[in-house]
Design a protein around this motif. Structure first.
Motif, PDB file in Angstrom:
ATOM      1  N   ALA A  13      -3.663  -0.617   5.118  1.00  0.00           N
ATOM      2  CA  ALA A  13      -4.939   0.025   4.796  1.00  0.00           C
ATOM      3  C   ALA A  13      -4.787   1.533   4.694  1.00  0.00           C
ATOM      4  N   ASN A  14      -3.942   2.097   5.528  1.00  0.00           N
ATOM      5  CA  ASN A  14      -3.739   3.535   5.496  1.00  0.00           C
ATOM      6  C   ASN A  14      -3.042   3.970   4.210  1.00  0.00           C
ATOM      7  N   CYS A  15      -2.178   3.109   3.678  1.00  0.00           N
ATOM      8  CA  CYS A  15      -1.474   3.435   2.434  1.00  0.00           C
ATOM      9  C   CYS A  15      -2.356   3.239   1.210  1.00  0.00           C
ATOM     10  N   LEU A  16      -3.310   2.302   1.289  1.00  0.00           N
ATOM     11  CA  LEU A  16      -4.097   1.937   0.117  1.00  0.00           C
ATOM     12  C   LEU A  16      -5.578   1.822   0.470  1.00  0.00           C
ATOM     13  N   PRO A  17      -6.301   2.944   0.563  1.00  0.00           N
ATOM     14  CA  PRO A  17      -7.754   2.872   0.781  1.00  0.00           C
ATOM     15  C   PRO A  17      -8.411   2.136  -0.388  1.00  0.00           C
ATOM     16  N   LEU A  18      -9.219   1.160  -0.080  1.00  0.00           N
ATOM     17  CA  LEU A  18      -9.719   0.276  -1.127  1.00  0.00           C
ATOM     18  C   LEU A  18     -11.148  -0.145  -0.836  1.00  0.00           C
ATOM     19  N   GLN A  19     -11.984  -0.117  -1.869  1.00  0.00           N
ATOM     20  CA  GLN A  19     -13.367  -0.567  -1.774  1.00  0.00           C
ATOM     21  C   GLN A  19     -13.568  -1.783  -2.677  1.00  0.00           C
TER      22      GLN A  19
ATOM     23  N   LEU B 284       3.427 -17.444  -1.215  1.00  0.00           N
ATOM     24  CA  LEU B 284       3.059 -16.482  -2.247  1.00  0.00           C
ATOM     25  C   LEU B 284       3.638 -15.121  -1.905  1.00  0.00           C
ATOM     26  N   THR B 285       3.787 -14.300  -2.913  1.00  0.00           N
ATOM     27  CA  THR B 285       4.175 -12.909  -2.712  1.00  0.00           C
ATOM     28  C   THR B 285       3.320 -12.018  -3.601  1.00  0.00           C
ATOM     29  N   VAL B 286       2.990 -10.860  -3.072  1.00  0.00           N
ATOM     30  CA  VAL B 286       2.298  -9.818  -3.832  1.00  0.00           C
ATOM     31  C   VAL B 286       3.038  -8.511  -3.566  1.00  0.00           C
ATOM     32  N   PHE B 287       3.291  -7.776  -4.625  1.00  0.00           N
ATOM     33  CA  PHE B 287       4.029  -6.523  -4.507  1.00  0.00           C
ATOM     34  C   PHE B 287       3.362  -5.485  -5.399  1.00  0.00           C
ATOM     35  N   ALA B 288       3.351  -4.251  -4.957  1.00  0.00           N
ATOM     36  CA  ALA B 288       2.778  -3.184  -5.777  1.00  0.00           C
ATOM     37  C   ALA B 288       3.528  -1.888  -5.567  1.00  0.00           C
ATOM     38  N   GLN B 289       3.582  -1.109  -6.621  1.00  0.00           N
ATOM     39  CA  GLN B 289       4.044   0.273  -6.547  1.00  0.00           C
ATOM     40  C   GLN B 289       2.840   1.184  -6.727  1.00  0.00           C
ATOM     41  N   LEU B 290       2.787   2.253  -5.940  1.00  0.00           N
ATOM     42  CA  LEU B 290       1.686   3.201  -5.979  1.00  0.00           C
ATOM     43  C   LEU B 290       2.156   4.518  -6.570  1.00  0.00           C
ATOM     44  N   ASP B 291       1.216   5.268  -7.109  1.00  0.00           N
ATOM     45  CA  ASP B 291       1.589   6.559  -7.689  1.00  0.00           C
ATOM     46  C   ASP B 291       1.940   7.588  -6.625  1.00  0.00           C
ATOM     47  N   THR B 292       1.730   7.245  -5.356  1.00  0.00           N
ATOM     48  CA  THR B 292       2.129   8.121  -4.255  1.00  0.00           C
ATOM     49  C   THR B 292       3.599   7.952  -3.891  1.00  0.00           C
ATOM     50  N   GLY B 293       4.261   6.972  -4.521  1.00  0.00           N
ATOM     51  CA  GLY B 293       5.657   6.704  -4.203  1.00  0.00           C
ATOM     52  C   GLY B 293       5.856   5.541  -3.260  1.00  0.00           C
ATOM     53  N   TYR B 294       4.774   5.059  -2.654  1.00  0.00           N
ATOM     54  CA  TYR B 294       4.866   3.924  -1.748  1.00  0.00           C
ATOM     55  C   TYR B 294       5.027   2.622  -2.530  1.00  0.00           C
ATOM     56  N   SER B 295       5.686   1.649  -1.886  1.00  0.00           N
ATOM     57  CA  SER B 295       5.666   0.275  -2.369  1.00  0.00           C
ATOM     58  C   SER B 295       5.164  -0.609  -1.233  1.00  0.00           C
ATOM     59  N   LEU B 296       4.318  -1.572  -1.577  1.00  0.00           N
ATOM     60  CA  LEU B 296       3.726  -2.473  -0.592  1.00  0.00           C
ATOM     61  C   LEU B 296       4.052  -3.912  -0.975  1.00  0.00           C
ATOM     62  N   GLY B 297       4.359  -4.734   0.006  1.00  0.00           N
ATOM     63  CA  GLY B 297       4.650  -6.131  -0.262  1.00  0.00           C
ATOM     64  C   GLY B 297       4.081  -7.029   0.817  1.00  0.00           C
ATOM     65  N   VAL B 298       3.503  -8.143   0.407  1.00  0.00           N
ATOM     66  CA  VAL B 298       2.969  -9.131   1.337  1.00  0.00           C
ATOM     67  C   VAL B 298       3.487 -10.506   0.937  1.00  0.00           C
ATOM     68  N   GLU B 299       4.029 -11.224   1.895  1.00  0.00           N
ATOM     69  CA  GLU B 299       4.465 -12.607   1.690  1.00  0.00           C
ATOM     70  C   GLU B 299       3.707 -13.496   2.667  1.00  0.00           C
TER      71      GLU B 299
ATOM     72  N   VAL C 279       5.030  -8.536   5.980  1.00  0.00           N
ATOM     73  CA  VAL C 279       4.346  -7.399   5.368  1.00  0.00           C
ATOM     74  C   VAL C 279       5.324  -6.238   5.383  1.00  0.00           C
ATOM     75  N   ARG C 280       5.530  -5.617   4.222  1.00  0.00           N
ATOM     76  CA  ARG C 280       6.525  -4.551   4.120  1.00  0.00           C
ATOM     77  C   ARG C 280       5.938  -3.333   3.409  1.00  0.00           C
ATOM     78  N   ILE C 281       6.342  -2.159   3.894  1.00  0.00           N
ATOM     79  CA  ILE C 281       5.978  -0.885   3.284  1.00  0.00           C
ATOM     80  C   ILE C 281       7.275  -0.145   3.005  1.00  0.00           C
ATOM     81  N   ASN C 282       7.502   0.167   1.733  1.00  0.00           N
ATOM     82  CA  ASN C 282       8.778   0.789   1.343  1.00  0.00           C
ATOM     83  C   ASN C 282       9.970  -0.021   1.851  1.00  0.00           C
ATOM     84  N   GLN C 283       9.868  -1.346   1.718  1.00  0.00           N
ATOM     85  CA  GLN C 283      10.915  -2.301   2.072  1.00  0.00           C
ATOM     86  C   GLN C 283      11.141  -2.436   3.577  1.00  0.00           C
TER      87      GLN C 283
ATOM     88  N   LEU D 238      -2.975  -6.610  -0.491  1.00  0.00           N
ATOM     89  CA  LEU D 238      -2.043  -5.513  -0.284  1.00  0.00           C
ATOM     90  C   LEU D 238      -2.620  -4.414   0.596  1.00  0.00           C
ATOM     91  N   ALA D 239      -3.932  -4.318   0.649  1.00  0.00           N
ATOM     92  CA  ALA D 239      -4.580  -3.271   1.447  1.00  0.00           C
ATOM     93  C   ALA D 239      -5.021  -3.763   2.822  1.00  0.00           C
TER      94      ALA D 239
END
Length: 368
Positions: free
Chosen positions: A106-112, A68-83, A92-96, A46-47
């Protein structure tokens, strides 16, 4: 920045999963092969748009499934989806809405990510260490992504001209000018963040007991000679590059070196010390990002297998200062949760999930 909900479909051995995640620590426990690392892999997709375990999307798709599909909701209000589809397609979708590139994810979900492969940074190739620095620059310098893209475009064009075997100096000069302008700006942004990163790593290492880690030095090599501008370096290397068929000078050849008394750190430090150094680098990267934007999410795969109990506790303490959320896996719940339970809230109350044969269930007491 935190994942509040994570949904997976046909991701490795996980047929379906719909998880509600907490801020703080989310602990996934299960035997090897149960699917717990796949949950981290899905969050990573997702990141970044890709798996950290395979370059081929098809190998990540559940057997006998078309995609496959992966979807997530973030506490920032964003939703991310990857198929990802078995035939190579996908979305790849951001907020649909369709995303233009993985850098938007990556900009929506900084991840280490901390896993066994993370510890290859010291003795791996320059590209591994360069990407560590660039992750930091990308999340701090908002113009870096475009400058790096411009550089890559010019680099591709110059390399194409070099492979032809005959050079039109006027044409190649145009691309070298673009390459030099973008490359100098990329290098300038890298140097600023490198100095900040080196200071942050040093500060973390000073918190450890006195050892060789206190003598670690970090150096930055920009990819061409210090006494030359990039434009000069490209002209000087043109004949040699023509013989090789590619550009051997520039920011794409940059490196970050770790040394102890002038020797490569991986030749001097013990394996345990190397792992703590990498943990310090990863944590320092997150610290720098925290100064400019939301705290990142950490994915930590089977830390008890990599660090002894004392160093696990140190690392957990570091992460608790610069992460918004941690997704951590382990075989045994007690050993995996112990470093986190010794911290202050919200880190000391992990939400526990049990993973078995691709099925994920939240521990009853944590789910209430």
């Amino acid at each position: 920045m935190a994942l509040t909900r994570l949904l997976l479909s046909n991701f490795r051995n996980i047929s379906q999963a719909d998880l509600t995640l907490d801020a703080g620590v989310n602990l996934f426990c299960g035997d090897n092969g149960s699917g717990k690392t796949s949950l981290l892999e899905a969050a990573h997709m997702l990141a970044t748009g890709r798996s950290f375990r395979s370059r081929q999307h098809k190998s990540v798709i559940r057997h006998d499934s078309h995609g496959l599909t992966v979807f997530a909701q973030l506490d920032t209000g964003y939703s991310l989806g990857v198929e990802r589809l078995a035939d190579g397609g996908g979305r790849v979708r951001i907020n649909q809405a369709a995303a233009e590139s993985s850098s938007q994810l990556a900009n929506c979900l900084p991840l280490q990510l901390i896993n066994s492969d993370s510890f290859a940074a010291l003795d791996g190739g320059p590209g591994v260490r360069r990407r560590l620095l660039d992750w930091t620059v990308f999340h701090v310098e908002h113009l870096f992504a475009q400058e790096w893209k411009n550089y890559q475009i010019a680099l591709k064009q110059r390399n194409a001209l070099l492979r032809r075997g005959k050079i039109d100096t006027q044409v190649i000069g145009v691309w070298e000018e673009q390459l030099a302008q973008s490359g100098e700006r990329v290098d300038a942004q890298r140097r600023v963040q490198f100095l900040a990163l080196r200071a942050a790593v040093s500060g973390l290492l000073e918190e450890l007991p006195r050892s060789l880690l206190h003598h670690v030095d970090m150096g930055y090599r920009r990819g061409w000679r210090k006494e030359s501008t990039l434009s000069e370096a490209l002209r000087e290397s043109r004949d040699g590059d023509l013989g090789q068929g590619h550009t051997r000078t520039g920011p794409h050849r940059a490196d970050v070196r770790f040394t102890v008394a002038g020797e490569p750190a991986h030749n001097v430090l013990s394996r345990g010390q190397q792992k703590m150094l990498v943990c310090a680098v990863r944590t320092a990267m997150a610290q720098l990002v925290c100064r400019h934007r939301e705290k990142p999410v950490f994915l930590v795969d089977d830390l008890p297998a990599e660090l002894d109990e004392h160093n696990q506790q140190v690392f957990a303490h570091w992460v608790g200062r610069c992460a918004s959320q941690v997704l951590v896996t382990g075989i045994e719940e007690g050993a995996t949760s112990r470093p986190w339970r010794q911290l202050e809230a919200p880190w000391n109350c992990p939400k526990v999930f049990h993973v078995e044969h691709g099925n994920i269930s939240a521990e009853a007491s944590a789910a209430q």
